[in-house]
Design a protein around this motif. Structure first.
Motif, PDB file in Angstrom:
ATOM      1  N   ALA A 683      25.082  -3.847 -27.386  1.00 36.67           N
ATOM      2  CA  ALA A 683      25.885  -2.595 -27.647  1.00 36.67           C
ATOM      3  C   ALA A 683      27.122  -2.375 -26.487  1.00 36.67           C
ATOM      4  O   ALA A 683      28.379  -2.245 -26.749  1.00 36.67           O
ATOM      5  N   ALA A 684      27.073  -2.662 -25.189  1.00 36.30           N
ATOM      6  CA  ALA A 684      28.000  -2.692 -24.265  1.00 36.30           C
ATOM      7  C   ALA A 684      29.151  -3.470 -24.622  1.00 36.30           C
ATOM      8  O   ALA A 684      30.189  -3.356 -24.457  1.00 36.30           O
ATOM      9  N   ALA A 685      28.606  -4.782 -24.944  1.00 34.69           N
ATOM     10  CA  ALA A 685      29.656  -5.673 -25.230  1.00 34.69           C
ATOM     11  C   ALA A 685      30.621  -5.473 -26.322  1.00 34.69           C
ATOM     12  O   ALA A 685      31.746  -5.788 -26.283  1.00 34.69           O
ATOM     13  N   GLU A 686      30.045  -5.058 -27.335  1.00 31.12           N
ATOM     14  CA  GLU A 686      30.813  -4.451 -28.642  1.00 31.12           C
ATOM     15  C   GLU A 686      31.789  -3.328 -28.170  1.00 31.12           C
ATOM     16  O   GLU A 686      32.792  -3.248 -28.580  1.00 31.12           O
ATOM     17  N   ILE A 687      31.391  -2.507 -27.330  1.00 35.91           N
ATOM     18  CA  ILE A 687      32.326  -1.333 -26.849  1.00 35.91           C
ATOM     19  C   ILE A 687      33.342  -1.762 -26.282  1.00 35.91           C
ATOM     20  O   ILE A 687      34.275  -1.415 -26.164  1.00 35.91           O
ATOM     21  N   ALA A 688      32.961  -2.981 -25.059  1.00 34.25           N
ATOM     22  CA  ALA A 688      34.118  -3.484 -24.124  1.00 34.25           C
ATOM     23  C   ALA A 688      35.407  -4.268 -24.997  1.00 34.25           C
ATOM     24  O   ALA A 688      36.320  -4.092 -24.906  1.00 34.25           O
ATOM     25  N   SER A 743      29.535   4.870 -33.194  1.00 37.08           N
ATOM     26  CA  SER A 743      29.026   5.587 -34.312  1.00 37.08           C
ATOM     27  C   SER A 743      28.369   4.802 -35.177  1.00 37.08           C
ATOM     28  O   SER A 743      27.386   5.223 -36.255  1.00 37.08           O
ATOM     29  N   ARG A 744      28.470   3.199 -35.081  1.00 40.91           N
ATOM     30  CA  ARG A 744      27.927   2.382 -35.817  1.00 40.91           C
ATOM     31  C   ARG A 744      26.615   1.725 -35.121  1.00 40.91           C
ATOM     32  O   ARG A 744      26.101   0.810 -35.739  1.00 40.91           O
ATOM     33  N   LEU A 745      26.264   1.981 -33.959  1.00 46.83           N
ATOM     34  CA  LEU A 745      25.374   1.566 -33.161  1.00 46.83           C
ATOM     35  C   LEU A 745      23.996   1.693 -33.732  1.00 46.83           C
ATOM     36  O   LEU A 745      23.624   2.907 -34.502  1.00 46.83           O
ATOM     37  N   PRO A 746      22.960   0.992 -33.449  1.00 44.74           N
ATOM     38  CA  PRO A 746      21.642   1.300 -34.071  1.00 44.74           C
ATOM     39  C   PRO A 746      20.894   2.577 -33.354  1.00 44.74           C
ATOM     40  O   PRO A 746      21.287   2.780 -32.305  1.00 44.74           O
ATOM     41  N   ARG A 747      20.163   3.155 -34.061  1.00 46.34           N
ATOM     42  CA  ARG A 747      19.350   4.223 -33.407  1.00 46.34           C
ATOM     43  C   ARG A 747      18.673   4.284 -32.099  1.00 46.34           C
ATOM     44  O   ARG A 747      18.266   4.945 -31.299  1.00 46.34           O
ATOM     45  N   THR A 748      18.171   2.839 -31.943  1.00 48.23           N
ATOM     46  CA  THR A 748      17.395   2.356 -30.825  1.00 48.23           C
ATOM     47  C   THR A 748      18.497   2.521 -29.465  1.00 48.23           C
ATOM     48  O   THR A 748      17.914   2.458 -28.355  1.00 48.23           O
ATOM     49  N   VAL A 749      19.563   2.643 -29.647  1.00 51.10           N
ATOM     50  CA  VAL A 749      20.347   2.708 -28.635  1.00 51.10           C
ATOM     51  C   VAL A 749      21.155   4.254 -28.418  1.00 51.10           C
ATOM     52  O   VAL A 749      21.867   4.674 -29.374  1.00 51.10           O
ATOM     53  N   ARG A 750      21.080   4.509 -27.205  1.00 49.19           N
ATOM     54  CA  ARG A 750      21.927   5.712 -26.918  1.00 49.19           C
ATOM     55  C   ARG A 750      23.079   5.326 -26.135  1.00 49.19           C
ATOM     56  O   ARG A 750      23.279   4.434 -25.249  1.00 49.19           O
ATOM     57  N   ALA A 751      24.281   5.955 -26.605  1.00 46.98           N
ATOM     58  CA  ALA A 751      25.531   5.694 -26.242  1.00 46.98           C
ATOM     59  C   ALA A 751      26.306   7.011 -25.933  1.00 46.98           C
ATOM     60  O   ALA A 751      26.138   7.814 -26.637  1.00 46.98           O
TER      61      ALA A 751
END
Length: 761
Positions: A683-688, A743-751
């Motif tokens: 998830a962090a990689a996608e954000i970057a 907004s598209r991250l899976p529910r298992t990930v908090r951001a």
């Protein structure tokens, strides 16, 4: 498109759901007269019925499948100007508008929002029945003969006037029987009073006479009064050395605002640490002061909220959340100790109360006063740019000298009689001299517990929290009781992040060696060491393990009444306490704050040193400060020793400018965590990647993804992506791109996005 669609009346409503935007609803003809910004309304989202708050009302084309509002709820409503401010807060921090609005609602109204099937009005909430307590006062009868303890109780009442019996119990123990005997003899009389709901108003305070102001105070007050009178939005930085009388300027500014019919909000770093400040406000303005703090019940908060809305009380004092108080006709916002990092909310809506105070005052055409002896670099830079007007109080108000500050180089100076290098010979001798003169000592050590870590001396294994990437701290006692009471005779190891606790293992779990040893010095061990080294001295400790809420003031009251000779504490003792008999301040380890992986580490270390040094010499006797360090050449320490705030600010601003760190750039931090390390990293990689698409157009730096300095907390793996830009608009474009990915991250990930982050751990 029909004309009827274009002319539809719509209400934009903030709902208690984690969605950034508001929701648009049709306003039925029957409710048109009642729907207005700030009003609570009943509406539907999906198949649920929820209570929302109207943000705006407008004419426009209704969205597809727009639903009508069901009802307008009576009772409380947010003032329109507060609603506008909340909308700006939500927009700036990219926070859900419903969560931001929640900050401004009384807690019991939040219960109404959650009552989705049959929303209840707050007016139906049951109140708290008044409780009577017994007070005692002396009579005019002269005693013939009384025993020693009885005489002490009688003398105490005569010296202090009317008192609750509970206070005598706390002072003497078993005082009720003594009071009963004195009442029977006619020397004391009993009466009842309604128990005060608010601990800040438990004791009566005599009205004071304003002291003669210094010339600098007069000039500062005149500038603030002029801005209040002209009703021109102005922000002031009130930079005054410790003990310079900033509070007196605040009091006079509030009095001027009152004369103009304006309300005031006063923000303090932590309300539990400022009963002295509240006492001074009550002494000047009486009990018509609202103190907003966590000890109030839901009903009490609602009552106070309504008094503020109606203008019955026009001064609100509290920690950062008091920023959202519904003050009628707000004209003045004061932020005391504006540099304090506690003004930044680290969870939920991550707002900075100092920055938003300036915005709220500006939106009202009012005045914001930021006070500090050690201004933040952000505020100092604003003053240099002319956006904030700087007012200076260069000397202490009562003409006391600033305390003499000396460095103890721990590389060259050995330990004192205790054998602990962190209690050097020079500091030990200074404590002896201070106690011999019947004066008081404060020792500052920003390490809780008995020992900061537990390590195997054979293999070097460090006892760490299984749920967090931090070392466990050893406590002999915890929460005011022996740690062994709960988990064994040898105390406990505890994680200060998740509260995990465990016994010290008899053998190392890695190599089975029995050479498991305690490392370092915490406040608990320092307290014990001092008790052994100075057996006749009364030693006390002030940290989160022994004092919370109103218990903090109990410890400080004992210092003021000279029942304590040596006070050991964490940064609690650096706050703006006025302790006139403290003449020696010792900083046990000035280097601790410098080792934190944060570009603000030097700034915070300097502020802590200057603030704690300011506790010395505030009475008639001269003060002395001893700073122990292994790095006396570090600029933060060197400038603090000289009380050279301008010099430090100049040096630190130069360093920040070279690296383009705030205040010369804007930053945002995307924080990601998950129970699954791979999911968090992905998830962090996608954000970057999303942020770097914006960065290709220039004026935006993207750092990361990287593991957070504390890689795991409560079994959740943590990553972060840093965005930095000299352009606010470019930074916002990057943040919006990040928000789209989140907004598209899976529910298992908090951001979460942290705009203008303060804590980087």
């Amino acid at each position: 498109m029909t004309s009827q669609q274009i002319e539809s009346r719509l209400a934009d409503v903030a709902l208690p759901v984690p969605v950034e935007r508001s929701f648009s609803y049709l306003v039925p003809e029957s409710l048109a007269g009642a729907v207005a910004p700030g009003r609570r309304v009943l509406c539907t989202i999906g198949v649920r019925r929820v209570v929302g708050v109207v943000i705006s009302v407008r004419q426009g084309e209704p969205p597809p499948r727009a639903k009508p509002l069901l009802d307008v709820l009576e009772g409380i409503a947010l003032p329109p100007d507060l609603v506008s401010f909340l909308s700006r807060v939500a927009a700036y921090y990219l926070a859900p508008i419903g969560e931001v609005v929640r900050l401004a609602l009384p807690p019991a109204d939040r219960d109404a929002e959650r009552a989705v099937s049959t929303p209840t009005l707050f007016s139906t909430t049951k109140g708290v029945a008044p409780r009577k307590i017994q007070w005692v006062t002396s009579t005019s009868i002269v005693e013939s003969s009384v025993k020693a303890k009885t005489a002490s109780v009688l003398a105490y009442v005569r010296a202090h006037g009317a008192l609750p019996i509970s206070r005598l119990e706390a002072q003497f123990g078993g005082a009720r029987a003594t009071v009963r005997r004195l009442v029977e003899q006619g020397l004391l009389s009993l009466f009842e009073r309604e128990a005060p709901r608010d601990p800040f108003f438990a004791e009566p305070v005599a009205m004071d006479e304003p002291p003669e102001p210094t010339r600098a105070q007069c000039e500062a007050f005149a500038a603030i009064e002029g801005a209040l009178t002209s009703k021109v939005a102005t922000t002031f930085l009130l930079h005054g050395v410790t003990g310079s009388g900033k509070t007196e300027v605040y009091l006079r500014a509030i009095a001027a605002a009152k004369k103009l019919g304006c309300g005031t909000i006063v923000l303090v770093p932590e309300i539990a640490l400022t009963p002295q400040l509240v006492g001074r406000f009550r002494a000047r303005f009486g009990d018509d002061v609202a103190v907003l703090h966590s000890a109030l019940t839901a009903r009490e908060r609602f009552d106070m909220w309504m008094r503020l809305v109606r203008g019955e009380v026009d001064v609100a004092i509290g920690a950062r959340s008091a920023l959202f108080a519904p003050i009628a006709n707000l004209g003045l916002v004061i932020v005391d100790e504006e540099h304090d990092p506690s003004f930044k909310q680290e969870e939920g809506v991550r707002y900075h109360a100092r920055d938003m105070s300036m915005l709220r005052a500006h939106m009202r055409g009012g005045v914001c006063v930021l006070g500090s002896a050690t201004p933040s670099l952000e505020t100092e830079q604003l003053s240099r740019l002319g956006k904030v007007k700087k007012l200076t109080l260069p000397d202490r108000a009562r003409a006391q000298e600033m305390p003499k500050v000396e460095i103890i180089d721990l590389r060259a100076i050995g330990p004192g009689p205790t054998g602990d290098r962190k209690l050097s010979l020079l500091l030990h001798r200074a404590i002896e001299e201070t106690l011999a003169k019947n004066e008081q000592v404060i020792l500052f050590l920003n390490r809780r517990g008995f020992a900061p870590s537990v390590r195997c001396e054979s293999c070097g294994e460090l006892a760490s929290c299984p749920q967090c990437s931090v070392a466990l701290t050893f406590h002999k006692r915890f929460g005011g009781r022996s740690a062994g009471d709960a988990v064994g005779p040898s105390g406990i190891m505890r994680c200060h992040w998740c509260d995990y606790a465990a016994k010290i293992p008899p053998r190392c779990p890695k190599c089975s060696s029995d050479r498991v040893a305690l490392e370092g010095l915490g406040t608990e061990k320092l307290e014990e060491t001092l008790g052994e080294a100075f057996p006749r001295a009364r030693v006390a400790r002030l940290d989160r393990d022994v004092a919370r809420g109103k218990d903090i003031e109990k410890v400080l009251a004992r210092v003021r009444s000279r029942e304590i000779d040596i006070l050991v504490g964490t940064q609690m003792v650096t706050k703006g306490h006025d302790l006139p008999h403290v003449t020696l301040v010792g900083v046990i380890n000035a280097d601790a704050a410098l080792s934190i992986p944060d570009f603000r580490a030097s700034e915070r270390a300097f502020q802590l040193l200057v603030q704690v040094a300011g506790r010395a010499g505030r009475g008639d006797a001269k003060g002395r400060v001893l700073v122990q360090t292994y790095d006396p050449e570090h600029h933060a320490i060197a400038f603090a020793v000289r009380h050279d705030v301008p010099g430090f600010l100049e040096r630190e601003l130069k360093d920040r400018r070279e690296l383009l760190y705030p205040p010369f750039s804007r930053m945002a931090l995307a924080r990601v965590d998950s129970l699954d390390e791979a999911a968090a990293q992905k998830a962090a990689a996608e954000i970057a990647r999303a942020a770097r698409v914006v960065a290709r157009e220039g004026s935006l730096d993207v750092l990361g993804p990287a593991v957070a300095p504390i890689a795991k907390v409560r079994n959740r793996f943590r990553f972060r992506v840093m965005l930095k830009s000299v352009s606010r608009s470019r930074l916002r474009q990057g943040m919006l791109a990040v928000q789209g990915v989140m907004s598209r991250l899976p529910r298992t990930v908090r951001a979460a996005i942290d705009v203008d982050p303060v804590g980087l751990l």
